[in-house]
Design a protein around this motif. Structure first.
Motif, PDB file in Angstrom:
ATOM      1  N   LEU A  79     -10.227   6.501  16.590  1.00  0.00           N
ATOM      2  CA  LEU A  79     -11.177   7.604  16.683  1.00  0.00           C
ATOM      3  C   LEU A  79     -10.480   8.955  16.818  1.00  0.00           C
ATOM      4  CD1 LEU A  79     -13.734   5.966  19.147  1.00  0.00           C
ATOM      5  CD2 LEU A  79     -13.863   6.070  16.650  1.00  0.00           C
ATOM      6  N   ARG A  80      -9.141   8.958  16.794  1.00  0.00           N
ATOM      7  CA  ARG A  80      -8.357  10.192  16.939  1.00  0.00           C
ATOM      8  C   ARG A  80      -8.058  10.790  15.562  1.00  0.00           C
ATOM      9  NH1 ARG A  80      -3.794  11.671  20.342  1.00  0.00           N
ATOM     10  NH2 ARG A  80      -4.565  10.198  21.926  1.00  0.00           N
ATOM     11  N   SER A  81      -8.181  12.092  15.434  1.00  0.00           N
ATOM     12  CA  SER A  81      -7.831  12.783  14.188  1.00  0.00           C
ATOM     13  C   SER A  81      -6.323  12.713  13.958  1.00  0.00           C
ATOM     14  CB  SER A  81      -8.272  14.244  14.239  1.00  0.00           C
ATOM     15  OG  SER A  81      -9.684  14.330  14.325  1.00  0.00           O
ATOM     16  N   CYS A  82      -5.941  12.564  12.692  1.00  0.00           N
ATOM     17  CA  CYS A  82      -4.526  12.403  12.334  1.00  0.00           C
ATOM     18  C   CYS A  82      -3.939  13.697  11.762  1.00  0.00           C
ATOM     19  CB  CYS A  82      -4.359  11.296  11.292  1.00  0.00           C
ATOM     20  SG  CYS A  82      -4.841   9.664  11.860  1.00  0.00           S
TER      21      CYS A  82
ATOM     22  N   GLN B 223       0.844  -1.195   0.000  1.00  0.00           N
ATOM     23  CA  GLN B 223       0.000   0.000   0.000  1.00  0.00           C
ATOM     24  C   GLN B 223       0.876   1.240   0.000  1.00  0.00           C
ATOM     25  OE1 GLN B 223      -3.630   0.070   2.477  1.00  0.00           O
ATOM     26  NE2 GLN B 223      -2.878  -1.830   3.394  1.00  0.00           N
ATOM     27  N   HIS B 224       0.451   2.239  -0.744  1.00  0.00           N
ATOM     28  CA  HIS B 224       1.128   3.536  -0.784  1.00  0.00           C
ATOM     29  C   HIS B 224       0.031   4.598  -0.817  1.00  0.00           C
ATOM     30  CE1 HIS B 224       4.903   1.422  -1.786  1.00  0.00           C
ATOM     31  NE2 HIS B 224       4.128   0.668  -2.546  1.00  0.00           N
ATOM     32  N   PHE B 225      -0.117   5.344   0.272  1.00  0.00           N
ATOM     33  CA  PHE B 225      -1.206   6.311   0.334  1.00  0.00           C
ATOM     34  C   PHE B 225      -0.839   7.448   1.285  1.00  0.00           C
ATOM     35  CE2 PHE B 225      -1.908   3.074   3.531  1.00  0.00           C
ATOM     36  CZ  PHE B 225      -2.298   3.787   4.659  1.00  0.00           C
ATOM     37  N   THR B 226      -1.717   8.453   1.322  1.00  0.00           N
ATOM     38  CA  THR B 226      -1.539   9.604   2.196  1.00  0.00           C
ATOM     39  C   THR B 226      -2.672   9.657   3.206  1.00  0.00           C
ATOM     40  OG1 THR B 226      -0.412  10.905   0.488  1.00  0.00           O
ATOM     41  CG2 THR B 226      -1.398  12.123   2.317  1.00  0.00           C
ATOM     42  N   ILE B 227      -2.316   9.762   4.474  1.00  0.00           N
ATOM     43  CA  ILE B 227      -3.307  10.019   5.512  1.00  0.00           C
ATOM     44  C   ILE B 227      -3.534  11.527   5.525  1.00  0.00           C
ATOM     45  CG2 ILE B 227      -3.824   9.918   7.976  1.00  0.00           C
ATOM     46  CD1 ILE B 227      -1.985   7.501   8.195  1.00  0.00           C
ATOM     47  N   ARG B 228      -4.735  11.961   5.211  1.00  0.00           N
ATOM     48  CA  ARG B 228      -5.037  13.387   5.143  1.00  0.00           C
ATOM     49  C   ARG B 228      -5.223  13.986   6.534  1.00  0.00           C
ATOM     50  NH1 ARG B 228      -3.157  14.951   0.411  1.00  0.00           N
ATOM     51  NH2 ARG B 228      -4.125  13.876  -1.358  1.00  0.00           N
ATOM     52  N   TYR B 229      -4.958  15.283   6.635  1.00  0.00           N
ATOM     53  CA  TYR B 229      -5.120  16.000   7.894  1.00  0.00           C
ATOM     54  C   TYR B 229      -6.576  15.911   8.346  1.00  0.00           C
ATOM     55  CZ  TYR B 229      -4.822  19.736  11.363  1.00  0.00           C
ATOM     56  OH  TYR B 229      -4.849  20.448  12.535  1.00  0.00           O
TER      57      TYR B 229
ATOM     58  N   SER C  40      -8.116  13.109   9.138  1.00  0.00           N
ATOM     59  CA  SER C  40      -8.685  11.780   8.896  1.00  0.00           C
ATOM     60  C   SER C  40      -8.674  10.953  10.174  1.00  0.00           C
ATOM     61  CB  SER C  40      -7.896  11.047   7.810  1.00  0.00           C
ATOM     62  OG  SER C  40      -8.001  11.697   6.573  1.00  0.00           O
ATOM     63  N   LYS C  41      -9.600   9.997  10.248  1.00  0.00           N
ATOM     64  CA  LYS C  41      -9.671   9.074  11.379  1.00  0.00           C
ATOM     65  C   LYS C  41      -9.663   7.647  10.842  1.00  0.00           C
ATOM     66  CE  LYS C  41     -12.347  12.310  14.215  1.00  0.00           C
ATOM     67  NZ  LYS C  41     -13.607  12.547  14.961  1.00  0.00           N
ATOM     68  N   GLY C  42      -9.452   6.697  11.744  1.00  0.00           N
ATOM     69  CA  GLY C  42      -9.480   5.302  11.337  1.00  0.00           C
ATOM     70  C   GLY C  42      -8.116   4.727  11.028  1.00  0.00           C
ATOM     71  N   TYR C  43      -7.052   5.375  11.514  1.00  0.00           N
ATOM     72  CA  TYR C  43      -5.687   4.915  11.228  1.00  0.00           C
ATOM     73  C   TYR C  43      -4.915   4.620  12.513  1.00  0.00           C
ATOM     74  CZ  TYR C  43      -6.528   6.418   6.434  1.00  0.00           C
ATOM     75  OH  TYR C  43      -7.047   6.560   5.153  1.00  0.00           O
ATOM     76  N   GLY C  44      -5.584   3.996  13.478  1.00  0.00           N
ATOM     77  CA  GLY C  44      -4.901   3.590  14.700  1.00  0.00           C
ATOM     78  C   GLY C  44      -3.857   2.530  14.409  1.00  0.00           C
ATOM     79  N   TYR C  45      -2.966   2.292  15.364  1.00  0.00           N
ATOM     80  CA  TYR C  45      -1.881   1.322  15.163  1.00  0.00           C
ATOM     81  C   TYR C  45      -2.417  -0.069  14.853  1.00  0.00           C
ATOM     82  CZ  TYR C  45       1.108   4.893  17.317  1.00  0.00           C
ATOM     83  OH  TYR C  45       1.779   6.046  17.600  1.00  0.00           O
ATOM     84  N   GLU C  46      -3.501  -0.455  15.533  1.00  0.00           N
ATOM     85  CA  GLU C  46      -4.041  -1.792  15.310  1.00  0.00           C
ATOM     86  C   GLU C  46      -4.559  -1.940  13.881  1.00  0.00           C
ATOM     87  OE1 GLU C  46      -7.224  -4.895  17.388  1.00  0.00           O
ATOM     88  OE2 GLU C  46      -6.383  -3.198  18.515  1.00  0.00           O
ATOM     89  N   THR C  47      -5.247  -0.913  13.391  1.00  0.00           N
ATOM     90  CA  THR C  47      -5.771  -0.946  12.021  1.00  0.00           C
ATOM     91  C   THR C  47      -4.661  -0.936  10.993  1.00  0.00           C
ATOM     92  OG1 THR C  47      -7.804   0.176  12.709  1.00  0.00           O
ATOM     93  CG2 THR C  47      -7.231   0.277  10.369  1.00  0.00           C
ATOM     94  N   LEU C  48      -3.629  -0.125  11.243  1.00  0.00           N
ATOM     95  CA  LEU C  48      -2.577   0.057  10.245  1.00  0.00           C
ATOM     96  C   LEU C  48      -1.519  -1.037  10.278  1.00  0.00           C
ATOM     97  CD1 LEU C  48      -1.927   2.162   8.077  1.00  0.00           C
ATOM     98  CD2 LEU C  48      -0.444   3.308   9.724  1.00  0.00           C
ATOM     99  N   PHE C  49      -1.156  -1.524  11.480  1.00  0.00           N
ATOM    100  CA  PHE C  49       0.003  -2.405  11.609  1.00  0.00           C
ATOM    101  C   PHE C  49      -0.312  -3.872  11.886  1.00  0.00           C
ATOM    102  CE2 PHE C  49       1.674   1.797  12.889  1.00  0.00           C
ATOM    103  CZ  PHE C  49       2.764   1.894  12.037  1.00  0.00           C
ATOM    104  N   LEU C  50      -1.386  -4.160  12.635  1.00  0.00           N
ATOM    105  CA  LEU C  50      -1.566  -5.494  13.206  1.00  0.00           C
ATOM    106  C   LEU C  50      -1.557  -6.607  12.165  1.00  0.00           C
ATOM    107  CD1 LEU C  50      -2.016  -7.311  15.617  1.00  0.00           C
ATOM    108  CD2 LEU C  50      -4.474  -6.835  15.476  1.00  0.00           C
ATOM    109  N   LYS C  51      -2.283  -6.454  11.058  1.00  0.00           N
ATOM    110  CA  LYS C  51      -2.373  -7.548  10.086  1.00  0.00           C
ATOM    111  C   LYS C  51      -1.022  -7.875   9.458  1.00  0.00           C
ATOM    112  CE  LYS C  51      -4.084  -4.333   6.554  1.00  0.00           C
ATOM    113  NZ  LYS C  51      -5.242  -4.029   5.658  1.00  0.00           N
ATOM    114  N   TYR C  52      -0.112  -6.886   9.406  1.00  0.00           N
ATOM    115  CA  TYR C  52       1.215  -7.149   8.855  1.00  0.00           C
ATOM    116  C   TYR C  52       2.151  -7.752   9.902  1.00  0.00           C
ATOM    117  CZ  TYR C  52      -0.380  -4.336   4.928  1.00  0.00           C
ATOM    118  OH  TYR C  52      -1.089  -3.873   3.848  1.00  0.00           O
ATOM    119  N   MET C  53       1.843  -7.550  11.172  1.00  0.00           N
ATOM    120  CA  MET C  53       2.668  -8.104  12.248  1.00  0.00           C
ATOM    121  C   MET C  53       2.481  -9.601  12.420  1.00  0.00           C
ATOM    122  SD  MET C  53       2.268  -5.324  15.311  1.00  0.00           S
ATOM    123  CE  MET C  53       2.976  -3.677  15.258  1.00  0.00           C
TER     124      MET C  53
END
Length: 317
Positions: free
Chosen positions: A304-307, A166-172, A174-187
């Motif tokens: 649920l935190r803004s990025c 994946q190659h993308f930009t998290i926009r100012y 944006s929500k839904g990019y917590g560590y568990e969502t972003l990293f866990l499946k690759y770990m």
């Protein structure tokens, strides 16, 4: 009596010159020639997007054309703004008239890029109204049931997720990019993780790293976490070591070893996993906005935190 002792344009003359340039310059044709919109961007929606991008070009590029990257950035902002209008119309008149809000465009490589509004991404209220029974469409639940049945028939193995680069930009914002969502499946399946991030030093950065380690523990296979970071001065490093050693004691109880190294020469930020996945986040682990209040939603659940805005590259070597 004058505001300047040098030569200058009279204000109304300069305003008239700018008005003439703006009126005589039509950049909509340029946008149409260089950007292909998705099938949902038609009629008033297309007109609004073209006018917005044309305005960006007049203001930011009065003397020439933008780069392709700049043009696509303006198109994304324009599509997001128009989608926001369309979502509000869709909520107030939930029938087919304003149902098609799945805006997109085709980038330079020919890939279709779909645009969402950060505040409503993934929410059911922002999906196409044409998919709801009230609009005479097919039941969303029926679609889900049909898709599940089809997958069950086609694939005997269940719960096997195919991971992709994946190659993308998290926009100012944006929500839904917590560590568990972003990293866990690759770990999952990895035995060790190496994190290089020079900014694991301030208290809130330490808390972020602690949350990252909690996600690593959830992966179930991680037995070693290696952190390379830096500090501005010895007192800061000593404080960071004390906090990280306390974290290491806690991880040891879960059969996970934490190794910490301080190196003031590092700059890059990356996460390397023993299963071959590399994850690069431009801002490192510190890509979340500070909450407005520490009792607000999103303080603990990072999804649920803004990025802050940052680029993400996930690839396998």
């Amino acid at each position: 009596e004058m505001l300047t002792t040098r030569f200058a344009f009279i204000t109304d003359y300069l305003a008239e010159a700018m008005h003439y340039l703006a009126k005589k310059t039509n950049r909509s044709a340029y946008v149409q020639q260089n950007i292909k919109m998705g099938k949902a961007v038609i009629g008033r929606d297309e007109k609004a997007v073209l006018k917005t991008v044309s305005a960006f070009l007049k203001l930011l590029h009065p003397d020439g054309d933008p780069s392709r990257t700049e043009l696509e950035e303006y198109v994304e902002y324009a599509l997001e703004g128009r989608r926001r209008v369309k979502e509000q119309l869709n909520k107030r008149k939930p029938d087919e008239e304003f149902a098609d809000i799945n805006f997109s465009y085709f980038d330079q490589s020919g890939k279709e890029v779909f645009i969402e509004c950060p505040e409503s991404a993934g929410l059911l209220k922002s999906v196409n109204a044409a998919d709801s029974p009230a609009a005479g469409g097919v039941s969303v639940q029926a679609d889900i049931d049909e898709a599940v049945d089809a997958l069950a028939d086609a694939a005997p193995e269940k719960n096997v997720e195919v991971l992709e680069e994946q190659h993308f930009t998290i926009r100012y914002g944006s929500k839904g990019y917590g560590y568990e969502t972003l990293f866990l499946k690759y770990m999952k399946g990895a035995e060790w993780i190496r994190i290089q991030d020079p900014y694991i030093r301030a208290p809130h950065q330490m808390i972020n790293f602690q949350r990252f380690c909690e996600v690593a523990v959830k992966a179930g296979s991680i037995r070693k976490i290696e952190l390379s970071t830096s500090s501005d001065h010895q007192e800061q490093q000593d404080d960071a070591r004390a906090r990280l050693y306390a974290l290491a004691d806690s991880l040891r109880d879960l059969d996970v070893e934490l190794v910490v190294r301080f190196d003031n020469h590092i700059h890059d930020r990356e996460v390397v996993l023993s299963n071959g996945w590399h994850i690069k986040v431009g801002r490192g682990l510190d890509y979340f906005q500070k909450p407005d209040d520490w009792m607000s939603i999103g303080v603990h659940d990072l999804d649920l935190r803004s990025c802050l805005e940052t680029n993400v590259d996930i690839f396998k070597i």
